[in-house]
Design an enzyme around this catalytic site. Structure first.
Site, PDB file in Angstrom:
ATOM      1  N   ASN A 279      37.949 -19.553  97.925  1.00 57.23           N
ATOM      2  CA  ASN A 279      38.792 -19.319  99.104  1.00 57.23           C
ATOM      3  C   ASN A 279      37.882 -19.132 100.318  1.00 57.23           C
ATOM      4  OD1 ASN A 279      40.596 -18.539 101.072  1.00 57.23           O
ATOM      5  ND2 ASN A 279      41.492 -16.858  99.906  1.00 57.23           N
ATOM      6  N   PRO A 280      37.748 -20.144 101.165  1.00 59.10           N
ATOM      7  CA  PRO A 280      36.837 -20.027 102.310  1.00 59.10           C
ATOM      8  C   PRO A 280      37.139 -18.838 103.213  1.00 59.10           C
ATOM      9  CG  PRO A 280      37.501 -22.311 102.010  1.00 59.10           C
ATOM     10  CD  PRO A 280      38.342 -21.496 101.065  1.00 59.10           C
TER      11      PRO A 280
ATOM     12  N   GLU B 247      27.617 -10.220  97.106  1.00 54.66           N
ATOM     13  CA  GLU B 247      26.411  -9.454  97.404  1.00 54.66           C
ATOM     14  C   GLU B 247      25.330 -10.208  98.159  1.00 54.66           C
ATOM     15  OE1 GLU B 247      25.843  -6.349  93.945  1.00 54.66           O
ATOM     16  OE2 GLU B 247      27.006  -8.064  93.251  1.00 54.66           O
TER      17      GLU B 247
END
Length: 712
Positions: free
Chosen positions: A597-598, A670
């Site tokens: 999901n951009p 991260e």
């Protein structure tokens, strides 16, 4: 302002930008967090923490407190049931702080010594603050420093390899054209989640129910069952909405305290930590002292890569901040040596914090690479390209994919790197000196066993059940898109249920492994449902359900180095008269496999980058050596970056196919923070000509450096 760039339209649901499926619930307040959910006859617990840094409890004066209005109980080491904290759980041995109130020993300031339970949180707090606990104090040491005489080599484990060496270091040093040997430090840093840690426990028909804010309800349920010697099937943990975690929301004192209290009082009990308590009880990023020695030929080829990282841990539990592990992936050399050392102090136990190891490690490594480039007269990107490894520098394994140089190429083009004057201290705008810097980023892409169930409902919709944890990353939405593609259905026809240990075992939301792990399980179950639907026939009223378990599929994966990569770019303006540093631009380009999901992926990446800025310029927890307590254990004294701290943040990615991988997802939770602090420090050097090897780059350090220091 956050700037986003265009992404080509995807053919399926995966790869299209979607708003969070629970977004409306969150902005309207319909989403209930762990501390919000109502319970009949709910009581409230308030933790009491030690005020000495080392010693023993000699008395708990609970009788006056028990007489206060609304007080129901005072739990402490003299009256609570025994628990079993001697076990190996999902992520190893637990921090002994979860063995709550089991003895009179105080190993650090902020150690839980009692729980006061009352009818209201106000009554519980007043009584907790009135409780008198007497101690016999002992001498303590809380001062972390490089070269501490107590440093030792930690034990190797499945999560930590203390040392890794190859080659002949003295021989590789001999004849090197350039040798760089410096020390870098990072301070103690804290998670500072928006939602405090909260848990409510109650018994219902012989079963323990815990409503929690955590990173894995399977994990928490299993640990609570072990701690209290319960049948695992008799423990249910639910964690539907979570206001941030970053590594801190595992098994902690508040859940154990709530279970103890509800077992004692036979009514629901809620325990919510205060912000100040979170600075002591839920872990933090250890300070580090890191020595990096690099030796290279005149053309920049590394002969020696040597990195030793020191962190602190508590007296009761060993935690290693694996800062030296990053170099085992990023750069090769004829002689390669990376080591971790730990020192035990009278402090709370550190824990995982967003990009544990890589975040502080990248500051040292990527600052050192920039220093080496300066001494060699090379462009920093060219030096990194010169030392791009073909296989894992230590493991020798092939990379599943490695598009780091593509990230640097695209980032350099967008950032205007080619127009950069490499000389430091030459670009000025009024009182501001302007500089630019760059750094590499990498973060491991793992996977953990997960189960899932997918049901084709009689009304034509689908229900997906997987015990994922959405800690703010958009996991619900990502899993909706994954399931839609796997089922050949519209996302609007998918319902995803998560955050309930009754849904079965699943990987935690941590280590950038969550979406990859859960998606794999969902795809397997969805494929089974789709095959059964293809056989035709009516769907029965109860639907058609298929279940999956990824254990065998994970075991069949070939040995590879699996990592996300990235290139960070920063522009900084420095006023050497006031010491102020302002970051004007941040650009991160990443190679992270399939982007599900951009919209939420960019949110994660820019959030991580903003945190990297916070790490570079603001964050520093300060501990008073006399008392062992923090002097800034709140968000007034512990400074974090806000929107105004960086006007322009841009994150995007390059194509990063992963040949033969059954999922192709690497994770973006991260990697966004990795390398940012180094890129900013390198930009500050480029602006001023002064190296800052100690974080944060605060105004006082900039001013001292401007007074004549060659390194701050």
């Amino acid at each position: 302002m956050t700037t986003t760039t265009g992404t080509p339209a995807a053919t399926g649901a995966v790869g299209t930008g979607r708003s969070r499926v629970e977004g409306r619930d969150k902005v309207t307040g319909a989403a209930r967090y762990a501390g919000d959910i109502p319970f009949t006859r709910l009581a409230h617990g308030w933790l009491v923490l030690s005020t000495i840094a080392r010693g023993r409890i000699t008395a708990v004066a609970d009788e006056p407190v028990l007489a206060m209005p609304g007080v129901l109980a005072v739990l402490h080491h003299g009256n609570v049931p025994r628990v079993n904290a001697d076990y190996v759980g999902m992520l190893g041995r637990p921090n002994p702080v979860v063995g709550l109130f089991q003895h009179d020993r105080v190993p650090c300031a902020g150690w839980p010594v009692a729980l006061v339970v009352a009818e209201t949180p106000e009554q519980a707090r007043e009584a907790a603050e009135a409780l008198v606990v007497e101690y016999r104090a002992e001498p303590h040491d809380v001062e972390f420093r490089a070269g501490h005489e107590g440093a030792y080599r930690p034990e190797d484990s499945s999560m930590v390899r203390a040392d890794a060496d190859k080659g002949d270091l003295p021989a590789a040093l001999d004849g090197a054209a350039c040798v760089m040997d410096e020390e870098y430090t990072t301070p103690e840093e804290h998670h500072c989640t928006m939602e405090p840690h909260a848990a409510t426990a109650h018994w219902d028909d012989g079963r323990l129910h815990v409503t929690d804010s955590d990173q894995g309800s399977s994990w928490v349920a299993a640990e609570l069952a072990t701690l209290f010697s319960l049948d695992p099937a008799s423990v249910r943990v639910r964690s539907e909405h979570i206001g941030g975690a970053f590594g801190s929301k595992g098994v902690n004192a508040h859940q154990v305290a709530a279970v103890m209290a509800t077992t004692t009082l036979h009514r629901p009990v809620r325990v919510v930590m205060t912000r100040r308590q979170m600075f002591s009880l839920v872990g933090y990023r250890s300070p580090t002292a890191q020595r990096v020695r690099l030796a290279a030929d005149a053309d920049g080829r590394l002969r020696v890569f040597e990195h030793e990282a020191l962190n602190l841990t508590s007296q009761v539990h060993e935690f290693v901040e694996t800062s030296a592990a990053l170099g085992r992936v990023l750069y090769d050399a004829d002689a390669h040596s990376t080591r971790h050392r730990v020192v035990r102090l009278d402090v709370p136990t550190p824990t995982w914090m967003r990009a544990p190891g890589e975040a502080p490690g990248s500051f040292a490594i990527e600052s050192a690479l920039d220093e080496l480039a300066e001494r060699l007269g090379m462009d920093p990107i060219a030096l990194r390209a010169r030392n791009e490894p073909a296989t894992g520098p230590i493991s020798g394994l092939p990379f599943s994919s490695r598009n780091l140089l593509a990230c640097f190429e695209e980032g350099a083009r967008r950032f205007g790197w080619a127009d950069r004057d490499p000389r430091p201290g030459v670009r000025r705008e009024g009182r501001w000196l302007i500089g630019t810097g760059t750094a590499a980023a990498a973060y491991h892409s793992g996977v953990g066993r997960s189960t899932a169930a997918v049901t084709a409902e009689a009304d034509g919709t689908f229900t997906v059940r997987v015990n994922a944890s959405d800690i703010g990353t958009g996991a619900r939405t990502a899993l909706t898109l994954v399931a839609a593609d796997a089922l050949g259905a519209a996302p609007e026809h998918i319902r995803v249920r998560i955050g309930d240990s009754d849904l079965g075992h699943a990987m935690i939301a941590g280590g950038s492994t969550g979406t990859r792990s859960w998606s794999w399980a969902v795809r397997l179950a969805a494929a089974d449902v789709r095959e059964r639907l293809a056989l035709g026939g009516a769907i029965p009223p109860e639907g058609i359900t298929a279940r999956s378990d990824t254990a065998d599929a994970i075991a069949a994966l070939p040995p590879q180095e699996r990592h996300s990569f990235g290139a960070q770019f920063a522009e900084a303006a420095v006023d050497t008269g006031t010491g102020e540093v302002r970051v004007r631009r941040l650009l991160g380009i990443f190679a992270a496999g399939t982007i599900v999901n951009p919209l939420t992926a960019r949110s994660q990446l820019t959030g991580g980058m903003t945190w990297g800025l916070s790490m570079a310029l603001h964050e520093e927890a300060v501990r008073d050596t006399a008392s062992g307590t923090h002097v800034n254990a709140d968000l007034a004294g512990y400074h974090v970056a806000a929107h105004a701290d960086v006007p322009h943040v841009e994150a995007d990615w390059v194509d990063d196919p992963v040949p033969g991988d059954p999922v192709g997802i690497k994770g973006v939770g991260e990697i966004g923070i990795v390398g940012v602090a180094a890129a900013i420090a390198n930009a500050v050097w480029h602006a001023t000509g002064v190296r800052h090897r100690h974080l944060p780059i605060s105004p006082d350090r900039v001013l001292r450096a401007a007074e004549g220091s060659t390194g701050a």
